[in-house]
Design an enzyme around this catalytic site. Sequence first.
Site, PDB file in Angstrom:
ATOM      1  N   GLU A  95       0.832  -1.206   0.000  1.00  0.00           N
ATOM      2  CA  GLU A  95       0.000   0.000   0.000  1.00  0.00           C
ATOM      3  C   GLU A  95       0.860   1.247   0.000  1.00  0.00           C
ATOM      4  OE1 GLU A  95      -3.352  -1.729   3.063  1.00  0.00           O
ATOM      5  OE2 GLU A  95      -2.390   0.168   3.441  1.00  0.00           O
ATOM      6  N   CYS A 108       3.005   8.420   1.665  1.00  0.00           N
ATOM      7  CA  CYS A 108       3.309   7.464   2.722  1.00  0.00           C
ATOM      8  C   CYS A 108       3.646   6.131   2.043  1.00  0.00           C
ATOM      9  CB  CYS A 108       2.068   7.339   3.610  1.00  0.00           C
ATOM     10  SG  CYS A 108       2.205   6.073   4.859  1.00  0.00           S
ATOM     11  N   CYS A 115       3.963  -7.057   8.661  1.00  0.00           N
ATOM     12  CA  CYS A 115       4.863  -6.546   9.704  1.00  0.00           C
ATOM     13  C   CYS A 115       5.006  -7.596  10.795  1.00  0.00           C
ATOM     14  CB  CYS A 115       4.284  -5.261  10.299  1.00  0.00           C
ATOM     15  SG  CYS A 115       5.377  -4.463  11.494  1.00  0.00           S
ATOM     16  N   CYS A 119       1.647  -4.652  16.689  1.00  0.00           N
ATOM     17  CA  CYS A 119       0.992  -3.655  17.540  1.00  0.00           C
ATOM     18  C   CYS A 119      -0.512  -3.942  17.464  1.00  0.00           C
ATOM     19  CB  CYS A 119       1.292  -2.242  17.045  1.00  0.00           C
ATOM     20  SG  CYS A 119       3.052  -1.848  17.068  1.00  0.00           S
ATOM     21  N   CYS A 122      -2.872  -2.122  14.872  1.00  0.00           N
ATOM     22  CA  CYS A 122      -2.353  -1.902  13.517  1.00  0.00           C
ATOM     23  C   CYS A 122      -2.692  -3.084  12.609  1.00  0.00           C
ATOM     24  CB  CYS A 122      -0.843  -1.695  13.579  1.00  0.00           C
ATOM     25  SG  CYS A 122      -0.114  -1.455  11.947  1.00  0.00           S
ATOM     26  N   GLU A 180       7.881  -2.415   9.380  1.00  0.00           N
ATOM     27  CA  GLU A 180       8.768  -1.711  10.303  1.00  0.00           C
ATOM     28  C   GLU A 180      10.074  -1.446   9.540  1.00  0.00           C
ATOM     29  OE1 GLU A 180       9.066  -0.164  13.224  1.00  0.00           O
ATOM     30  OE2 GLU A 180      11.187  -0.032  12.721  1.00  0.00           O
ATOM     31  N   CYS A 353      -2.462   2.330   8.276  1.00  0.00           N
ATOM     32  CA  CYS A 353      -1.451   1.342   7.946  1.00  0.00           C
ATOM     33  C   CYS A 353      -1.983  -0.090   7.725  1.00  0.00           C
ATOM     34  CB  CYS A 353      -0.520   1.384   9.148  1.00  0.00           C
ATOM     35  SG  CYS A 353       0.937   0.472   9.013  1.00  0.00           S
TER      36      CYS A 353
HETATM   37  N1  SAH Z   1       6.286   0.429  11.940  1.00  0.00           N
HETATM   38  C1  SAH Z   1       6.407   1.855  11.940  1.00  0.00           C
HETATM   39  C2  SAH Z   1       5.761   2.520  10.740  1.00  0.00           C
HETATM   40  C3  SAH Z   1       4.410   2.070  10.293  1.00  0.00           C
HETATM   41  S1  SAH Z   1       2.983   2.556  11.212  1.00  0.00           S
HETATM   42  C4  SAH Z   1       5.884   2.433  13.233  1.00  0.00           C
HETATM   43  O1  SAH Z   1       5.335   1.695  14.035  1.00  0.00           O
HETATM   44  O2  SAH Z   1       6.078   3.612  13.477  1.00  0.00           O
HETATM   45  C5  SAH Z   1       2.862   4.284  11.088  1.00  0.00           C
HETATM   46  C6  SAH Z   1       2.112   4.938  12.257  1.00  0.00           C
HETATM   47  O3  SAH Z   1       0.708   4.642  12.186  1.00  0.00           O
HETATM   48  C7  SAH Z   1       2.583   4.415  13.613  1.00  0.00           C
HETATM   49  O4  SAH Z   1       2.696   5.481  14.521  1.00  0.00           O
HETATM   50  C8  SAH Z   1       1.457   3.480  13.985  1.00  0.00           C
HETATM   51  O5  SAH Z   1       1.453   3.233  15.350  1.00  0.00           O
HETATM   52  C9  SAH Z   1       0.246   4.229  13.457  1.00  0.00           C
HETATM   53  N2  SAH Z   1      -0.962   3.401  13.295  1.00  0.00           N
HETATM   54  C10 SAH Z   1      -1.055   2.143  12.871  1.00  0.00           C
HETATM   55  N3  SAH Z   1      -2.340   1.716  12.875  1.00  0.00           N
HETATM   56  C11 SAH Z   1      -3.079   2.765  13.311  1.00  0.00           C
HETATM   57  C12 SAH Z   1      -4.458   2.958  13.546  1.00  0.00           C
HETATM   58  N4  SAH Z   1      -5.344   1.970  13.333  1.00  0.00           N
HETATM   59  N5  SAH Z   1      -4.871   4.153  13.988  1.00  0.00           N
HETATM   60  C13 SAH Z   1      -3.995   5.159  14.203  1.00  0.00           C
HETATM   61  N6  SAH Z   1      -2.664   5.039  14.015  1.00  0.00           N
HETATM   62  C14 SAH Z   1      -2.198   3.848  13.576  1.00  0.00           C
END
Ligand code: SAH
Length: 369
Positions: A95, A108, A115, A119, A122, A180, A353
């Site tokens: 994406e 982006c 990943c 988290c 995510c 990541e 994401c």
């Molecule tokens: N792995 C990296 C980059 C990808 S995620 C990281 O964790 O920073 C990019 C950002 O989007 C991160 O801050 C992540 O925590 C946030 N993110 C992911 N899913 C989300 C969601 N459902 N709502 C809001 N922020 C989200």
Amino acid sequence: MSALKKVSAWSLLPAEWKPLCKELGLPAFRADQIVTGLYQTFAQSWQEITTLPADLRAVLTERFSLAPLETVHIQDSSDGVRKLLLACEDGERVETVLIPSKDRMTQCISSQVGCNFRCAFCASGQLGCVRNLTAGEIVGQVMAACALMRPSLPEAGAPKPGAKPTLPRPGNIVVMGMGEPFDNYDNVLRALRILNDQKGVNIGARHITVSTCGVVPGIQRLAEEGMQFELSVSLHAPDDALRSRIMPVNQRWPITELLDTCRAYTEKTGRVVTFEYTLVKNFNDCPHHADGLIRLLRHMPCKVNLIPLSPVEGFGGERPDDRSCLAFLDALLKAKINTTLRKSRGKDVDAACGQLRLRKQSEKCGGRS
Ligand code: SAH
């Protein structure tokens, strides 16, 4: 030679074309023509670089792949955000999101298919990590955007080498898509150097942001690169107990170690780190959470970016209402912490994401959309 084994033209730094041309018995100016064709006209095939003789184009076609990632799906949001789902040569999907603003386009990009870090909120981590993206596939996402932004093919062929880039391109790159970045460090750094290179896509390092969930060794390595990239760190909670509940990475690199590394990053590079903090209703958005965050960050040069949760299937958390988000913002601002509240954009295009890939994947498997 199978197409998959070819080196991607987009995985090479502009300076690497000179020795390659020498190896092929070609004069050095051919390297300039190739680099100009790739990054000033955004050629999508060797045939488009008409400054090169036909027999040379045939040789290059044999050795280096130059093919756009296939656009599988485009979602346009009512607020101008465009989300592209792109297919790699092996069919894996990535994406990328285009976010227009008054004066520039922010793109982006993804660093991995899926990943490993899982988290809780995510979508990218829900299916684990399938594979790393190559440098060519990371740069290829930007090339796909450039192709979309390209008004039409230049009629008179490529501009002269060294001429100022004229075609539109993203003004900001954020590595905040799927994956990541520090789990795929070498490919990501190579891609970012190509995007940053003046003879490459020519996007200033301060307009390129790498976002990590908190992979300490990656931050340490980036500090040593001598580059001016912006660093974002996903914090999302003011203490270890809460952070570990939504971010398993916290067990490996807890908050104190993470913040010490961020301080060292700033000392080494002079760049201020931005902490991303996704607000989840009644989980980390209460006044005492804001107080905890203030205590953590008060004496640290940093910025905070608050992001209201974008609800994701499979995670029970909810997005807080605007009032709680604004109260959280206000508390941090009062404590003199440089904080912004991100307007959620692209909600109607699954812009968080990994959401679009996840949904399309479940459609493919006969799941619900
Ligand atoms: N792995 C990296 C980059 C990808 S995620 C990281 O964790 O920073 C990019 C950002 O989007 C991160 O801050 C992540 O925590 C946030 N993110 C992911 N899913 C989300 C969601 N459902 N709502 C809001 N922020 C989200």
